[in-house]
Design an enzyme around this catalytic site. Structure first.
Site, PDB file in Angstrom:
ATOM      1  CG  HIS A 157      -2.014  -1.001   1.173  1.00 32.57           C
ATOM      2  ND1 HIS A 157      -3.087  -0.983   2.027  1.00 32.57           N
ATOM      3  CD2 HIS A 157      -2.198  -2.057   0.336  1.00 32.57           C
ATOM      4  CE1 HIS A 157      -3.896  -1.986   1.726  1.00 32.57           C
ATOM      5  NE2 HIS A 157      -3.378  -2.662   0.712  1.00 32.57           N
ATOM      6  CD  GLU A 205      -1.983   4.451   3.110  1.00 35.58           C
ATOM      7  OE1 GLU A 205      -1.676   3.569   2.266  1.00 35.58           O
ATOM      8  OE2 GLU A 205      -3.156   4.783   3.347  1.00 35.58           O
ATOM      9  CB  CYS A 244      -6.474  -0.170   4.851  1.00 37.59           C
ATOM     10  SG  CYS A 244      -4.812  -0.888   4.910  1.00 37.59           S
ATOM     11  CB  CYS A 283      -1.967   1.746   6.098  1.00 35.55           C
ATOM     12  SG  CYS A 283      -1.507   0.966   4.528  1.00 35.55           S
TER      13      CYS A 283
HETATM   14 ZN   LIG Z   1      -3.392   0.278   3.558  1.00 40.09          ZN
END
Ligand SMILES: [Zn+2]
Length: 139
Positions: free
Chosen positions: A36, A38, A66, A69
């Site tokens: 991801h 992040e 999410c 993260c």
């Molecule tokens: Zn994430």
């Protein structure tokens, strides 16, 4: 997103007004569900700063992080997070962020991926050894 690397997500990490890392979602190109924006930006920022903590950093994310993260952000401990779209916006675009947030609140056996503790003494022994370790670096 248009390069085909992954989803429509980006992250920038700033310290003292200077960008120290920026990343986009790379789940598809890296064949990595943890790539991801992040997570990737945190890894880059930590390497750039030579620290596993993002002391004094500000994290900007295109979407509310999410749960994965969120956990990474808490481990990295930046000063503040700004985000644009919400987890509901991400769900509307077909992503599981909101679903996973709701799963966290369920009892472990009720989750779509059931979790079950296997209580082995060997597992606890590792934690006891860590507690007794005299030269550990706390984080
Ligand atoms: Zn994430």
């Amino acid at each position: 997103m248009n390069s085909g690397k992954g989803g429509p997500f980006g992250c920038v990490i700033v310290k003292d007004g200077v960008i120290v890392a920026e990343a986009s979602n790379q789940v598809l190109s890296d064949i990595d569900p943890t790539a991801h924006a992040e997570i990737t930006a945190i890894r880059l920022a930590c390497k750039a700063l030579g620290s596993f903590q993002l002391d004094g950093c500000i994290l900007f994310s295109s979407t509310e992080p999410c749960p994965m993260c969120l956990g990474a952000i808490y481990w990295a401990r930046p000063r503040k997070v700004y985000y644009a779209c919400t987890r509901k916006d991400a769900a509307d675009a077909g992503f599981d962020d909101d679903f996973i947030y709701r799963e966290i609140n369920l009892a472990q056996p009720d989750r779509s991926i059931p979790f079950e503790q296997v209580n082995l003494p060997e597992g606890r022994a590792v934690l006891e050894a860590w507690k007794d370790k005299s030269n550990k670096q706390e984080y």
